[in-house]
Design a protein around this motif. Structure first.
Motif, PDB file in Angstrom:
ATOM      1  N   ILE A   1      46.484  36.665  41.386  1.00 61.27           N
ATOM      2  CA  ILE A   1      47.365  37.477  40.552  1.00 61.27           C
ATOM      3  C   ILE A   1      46.577  38.146  39.423  1.00 61.27           C
ATOM      4  O   ILE A   1      46.768  39.332  39.117  1.00 61.27           O
ATOM      5  N   GLY A   2      45.650  37.409  38.842  1.00 60.78           N
ATOM      6  CA  GLY A   2      44.843  37.955  37.755  1.00 60.78           C
ATOM      7  C   GLY A   2      43.984  39.119  38.209  1.00 60.78           C
ATOM      8  O   GLY A   2      43.850  40.127  37.491  1.00 60.78           O
ATOM      9  N   LEU A   3      43.387  39.003  39.395  1.00 57.83           N
ATOM     10  CA  LEU A   3      42.544  40.086  39.915  1.00 57.83           C
ATOM     11  C   LEU A   3      43.348  41.364  40.137  1.00 57.83           C
ATOM     12  O   LEU A   3      42.871  42.473  39.876  1.00 57.83           O
ATOM     13  N   VAL A   4      44.555  41.211  40.615  1.00 56.92           N
ATOM     14  CA  VAL A   4      45.404  42.377  40.866  1.00 56.92           C
ATOM     15  C   VAL A   4      45.907  42.968  39.554  1.00 56.92           C
ATOM     16  O   VAL A   4      45.860  44.188  39.350  1.00 56.92           O
ATOM     17  N   GLU A   5      46.359  42.120  38.653  1.00 59.75           N
ATOM     18  CA  GLU A   5      46.956  42.598  37.398  1.00 59.75           C
ATOM     19  C   GLU A   5      45.935  43.236  36.465  1.00 59.75           C
ATOM     20  O   GLU A   5      46.253  44.199  35.748  1.00 59.75           O
ATOM     21  N   THR A   6      44.716  42.717  36.453  1.00 64.97           N
ATOM     22  CA  THR A   6      43.726  43.205  35.480  1.00 64.97           C
ATOM     23  C   THR A   6      42.862  44.332  36.014  1.00 64.97           C
ATOM     24  O   THR A   6      42.008  44.856  35.283  1.00 64.97           O
ATOM     25  N   TYR A   7      43.069  44.723  37.280  1.00 63.48           N
ATOM     26  CA  TYR A   7      42.228  45.784  37.834  1.00 63.48           C
ATOM     27  C   TYR A   7      42.433  47.094  37.082  1.00 63.48           C
ATOM     28  O   TYR A   7      43.551  47.479  36.718  1.00 63.48           O
ATOM     29  N   GLY A   8      41.329  47.795  36.836  1.00 64.54           N
ATOM     30  CA  GLY A   8      41.381  49.116  36.221  1.00 64.54           C
ATOM     31  C   GLY A   8      40.079  49.846  36.476  1.00 64.54           C
ATOM     32  O   GLY A   8      39.079  49.260  36.916  1.00 64.54           O
ATOM     33  N   SER A   9      40.065  51.127  36.206  1.00 60.33           N
ATOM     34  CA  SER A   9      38.866  51.927  36.476  1.00 60.33           C
ATOM     35  C   SER A   9      37.668  51.449  35.671  1.00 60.33           C
ATOM     36  O   SER A   9      36.520  51.560  36.114  1.00 60.33           O
ATOM     37  N   LYS A  10      37.911  50.883  34.477  1.00 58.98           N
ATOM     38  CA  LYS A  10      36.798  50.455  33.626  1.00 58.98           C
ATOM     39  C   LYS A  10      36.132  49.171  34.134  1.00 58.98           C
ATOM     40  O   LYS A  10      34.954  48.940  33.850  1.00 58.98           O
ATOM     41  N   ASN A  11      36.883  48.359  34.860  1.00 57.70           N
ATOM     42  CA  ASN A  11      36.292  47.113  35.377  1.00 57.70           C
ATOM     43  C   ASN A  11      36.257  47.086  36.888  1.00 57.70           C
ATOM     44  O   ASN A  11      36.227  46.016  37.509  1.00 57.70           O
ATOM     45  N   GLN A  12      36.242  48.258  37.522  1.00 59.54           N
ATOM     46  CA  GLN A  12      36.336  48.345  38.980  1.00 59.54           C
ATOM     47  C   GLN A  12      35.235  47.564  39.684  1.00 59.54           C
ATOM     48  O   GLN A  12      35.504  46.782  40.590  1.00 59.54           O
ATOM     49  N   LYS A  13      34.001  47.764  39.274  1.00 56.75           N
ATOM     50  CA  LYS A  13      32.879  47.096  39.939  1.00 56.75           C
ATOM     51  C   LYS A  13      32.975  45.575  39.795  1.00 56.75           C
ATOM     52  O   LYS A  13      32.837  44.834  40.765  1.00 56.75           O
ATOM     53  N   ARG A  14      33.226  45.124  38.580  1.00 58.33           N
ATOM     54  CA  ARG A  14      33.334  43.694  38.326  1.00 58.33           C
ATOM     55  C   ARG A  14      34.512  43.081  39.079  1.00 58.33           C
ATOM     56  O   ARG A  14      34.403  42.003  39.682  1.00 58.33           O
ATOM     57  N   ASN A  15      35.640  43.776  39.058  1.00 60.38           N
ATOM     58  CA  ASN A  15      36.830  43.280  39.740  1.00 60.38           C
ATOM     59  C   ASN A  15      36.587  43.180  41.233  1.00 60.38           C
ATOM     60  O   ASN A  15      36.982  42.202  41.885  1.00 60.38           O
ATOM     61  N   HIS A  16      35.950  44.197  41.804  1.00 57.83           N
ATOM     62  CA  HIS A  16      35.633  44.183  43.231  1.00 57.83           C
ATOM     63  C   HIS A  16      34.761  42.988  43.596  1.00 57.83           C
ATOM     64  O   HIS A  16      35.016  42.276  44.574  1.00 57.83           O
ATOM     65  N   GLU A  17      33.737  42.752  42.798  1.00 60.33           N
ATOM     66  CA  GLU A  17      32.833  41.626  43.073  1.00 60.33           C
ATOM     67  C   GLU A  17      33.581  40.306  43.029  1.00 60.33           C
ATOM     68  O   GLU A  17      33.357  39.418  43.874  1.00 60.33           O
ATOM     69  N   GLU A  18      34.478  40.150  42.079  1.00 65.17           N
ATOM     70  CA  GLU A  18      35.262  38.915  41.973  1.00 65.17           C
ATOM     71  C   GLU A  18      36.265  38.801  43.115  1.00 65.17           C
ATOM     72  O   GLU A  18      36.548  37.699  43.601  1.00 65.17           O
ATOM     73  N   PHE A  19      36.813  39.934  43.547  1.00 64.24           N
ATOM     74  CA  PHE A  19      37.764  39.904  44.654  1.00 64.24           C
ATOM     75  C   PHE A  19      37.060  39.457  45.934  1.00 64.24           C
ATOM     76  O   PHE A  19      37.620  38.694  46.728  1.00 64.24           O
ATOM     77  N   VAL A  20      35.833  39.937  46.139  1.00 63.28           N
ATOM     78  CA  VAL A  20      35.058  39.514  47.308  1.00 63.28           C
ATOM     79  C   VAL A  20      34.810  38.011  47.259  1.00 63.28           C
ATOM     80  O   VAL A  20      34.970  37.306  48.264  1.00 63.28           O
ATOM     81  N   LYS A  21      34.434  37.500  46.106  1.00 60.01           N
ATOM     82  CA  LYS A  21      34.197  36.060  45.962  1.00 60.01           C
ATOM     83  C   LYS A  21      35.470  35.256  46.237  1.00 60.01           C
ATOM     84  O   LYS A  21      35.416  34.155  46.796  1.00 60.01           O
ATOM     85  N   PHE A  22      36.599  35.819  45.845  1.00 63.94           N
ATOM     86  CA  PHE A  22      37.876  35.143  46.049  1.00 63.94           C
ATOM     87  C   PHE A  22      38.284  35.138  47.526  1.00 63.94           C
ATOM     88  O   PHE A  22      38.734  34.116  48.059  1.00 63.94           O
ATOM     89  N   ALA A  23      38.109  36.263  48.210  1.00 67.72           N
ATOM     90  CA  ALA A  23      38.674  36.418  49.551  1.00 67.72           C
ATOM     91  C   ALA A  23      37.728  36.047  50.683  1.00 67.72           C
ATOM     92  O   ALA A  23      38.186  35.672  51.769  1.00 67.72           O
ATOM     93  N   ILE A  24      36.415  36.129  50.468  1.00 68.68           N
ATOM     94  CA  ILE A  24      35.447  35.925  51.546  1.00 68.68           C
ATOM     95  C   ILE A  24      34.951  34.484  51.559  1.00 68.68           C
ATOM     96  O   ILE A  24      34.573  33.935  50.520  1.00 68.68           O
ATOM     97  N   ARG A  25      34.922  33.890  52.747  1.00 72.62           N
ATOM     98  CA  ARG A  25      34.543  32.478  52.862  1.00 72.62           C
ATOM     99  C   ARG A  25      33.033  32.277  52.827  1.00 72.62           C
ATOM    100  O   ARG A  25      32.540  31.236  52.380  1.00 72.62           O
TER     101      ARG A  25
END
Length: 384
Positions: A209-233
């Motif tokens: 929920i945090g990754l989705v809610e806090t996503y924005g253009s200013k943190n796009q790269k960081r958010n993407h990297e964290e999303f990969v860590k969250f979703a990929i085994r």
């Protein structure tokens, strides 16, 4: 005939009132009747044009599942002893043909039952006739199988770590996945986040929920990297080996159980690819000609999903190549894809592209070892 009976009934009911004072009214009714009689053949022509596309045996996909489910619900109360149950609800098989004929035999004024399902049959069971976008994406999903599938880079064939969802590829890399999830959650009154809370441990749900809610253009790269860590085994593996965690993939697949989620997803896909990207490909490859066929739209739409076109060099060469009709042009593009240097390192993808393009050009063909007939998918007009 229904229109004519209604008008005649209307005319007769007024004429019974009698009296010379109603003579002009009767004349007006006569003019209306004659006008309606003139319109009636036009209505038939329009109906025939709408009915010229229909689903038939061999079709499959989520649109067929919708039709089979509604068809069974409609027929069973009245013909319980004659209804056949399809082996797979998302396939238009022999049982669907027989059930459709049963439906057609119950429709007043219906033609000889053909077993094909067009606008009349869809309306009879309470479904809107799917427009061109929906019929195209139904076929593409049969080829892709990704309507409700979460993928890592090994499946999406990205050369970098990425998380992809859906037919048109919402990705964490460009932020379209996070934006889509946020929009879908708002539209469903929080159902996306609630399903995450129901299916995941509290800490994992909060992280999602945090990754989705806090996503924005200013943190796009960081958010993407964290999303990969969250979703990929296996995030430490090479991109061509990365796959999603089973519990996260299951969560995304379960989103389809949320009422209207598919409608929301397809609406965003329509805006992104059909309305946004397809016209650009069509303009590049087929020019500004008006009245392109549905087959050209399908050909270009598939590019937005899989190919991104034959590449800049090929596009430049194609722009100088004359052509006379759409089929000739599609064959030219197909030939360009065979030699495009953009796929020299991925011949498997090139083969997939060529297989799909050949099927669209010919109207029939084999894709991923399954046979497809575009006419059965309501993407080519019925034969006269």
């Amino acid at each position: 005939m229904i229109l004519r009976r209604v008008v005649i009934r209307h005319f007769d009911s007024r004429s019974r009132r009698g009296g010379l004072g109603l003579f002009s009214f009767r004349c007006m009714n006569l003019r209306l009747l004659l006008f309606a009689a003139w319109l009636f053949p036009l209505a038939l022509v329009t109906a025939r044009a709408e009915d010229s596309y229909s689903f038939a045996q061999g079709a499959r996909g989520f649109l067929i599942r919708d039709y089979n489910e509604k068809l069974l619900a409609f027929l069973q109360p009245h013909f319980s002893d004659r209804v056949r149950i399809p082996k797979q609800t998302d396939e238009f098989d022999a049982a669907t043909v027989d059930n459709t004929r049963l439906l057609q035999s119950s429709i007043e004024g219906a033609k000889a039952p053909s077993g094909r399902a067009g606008p009349v049959e869809f309306q009879a069971v309470g479904l809107d006739w799917p427009d061109e976008f929906l019929r195209c994406i139904n076929l593409i999903d049969c080829w892709e199988g990704t309507l409700n599938k979460l993928e890592g880079s090994s499946e999406s064939e990205d050369s970098f770590p990425n998380v992809t969802f859906g037919i048109v590829g919402f990705t964490s890399h460009d932020g379209s996945l996070q934006e889509f999830l946020r929009e879908a959650n708002a539209t469903t009154n929080g159902a996306i986040f609630q399903l995450a809370r129901d299916r995941l441990p509290a800490a994992e749900a909060a992280r999602f929920i945090g990754l989705v809610e806090t996503y924005g253009s200013k943190n796009q790269k960081r958010n993407h990297e964290e999303f990969v860590k969250f979703a990929i085994r296996n995030v430490q593996a090479d991109p061509d080996e990365q796959q999603p965690r089973p519990e996260i993939a299951a969560l995304f697949a379960a989103f389809d159980s949320i009422p209207h989620f598919r409608d929301i997803q397809l609406a965003v896909a329509r805006k992104k690819s059909w309305d946004g990207e397809l016209p650009e490909y069509r303009e590049q490859l087929f020019g500004g000609r008006q009245n392109h066929s549905l087959r050209v739209d399908l050909f270009c739409f598939d590019m937005t999903v899989l190919t991104n076109g034959p590449g800049e060099k090929a596009l430049h060469k194609l722009s100088k190549t004359p052509w006379h009709d759409e089929v000739e042009r599609m064959k030219q593009i197909h030939a360009a894809m065979k030699t495009s240097p953009d796929y020299k390192d991925d011949e498997e993808k090139r083969s997939d592209i060529l297989e799909r393009e050949r099927c669209i050009i010919d109207g029939v063909g084999e894709v991923h070892d399954d046979d497809y007939d575009l006419r059965a998918f309501a993407l080519l007009p019925e034969k006269n």
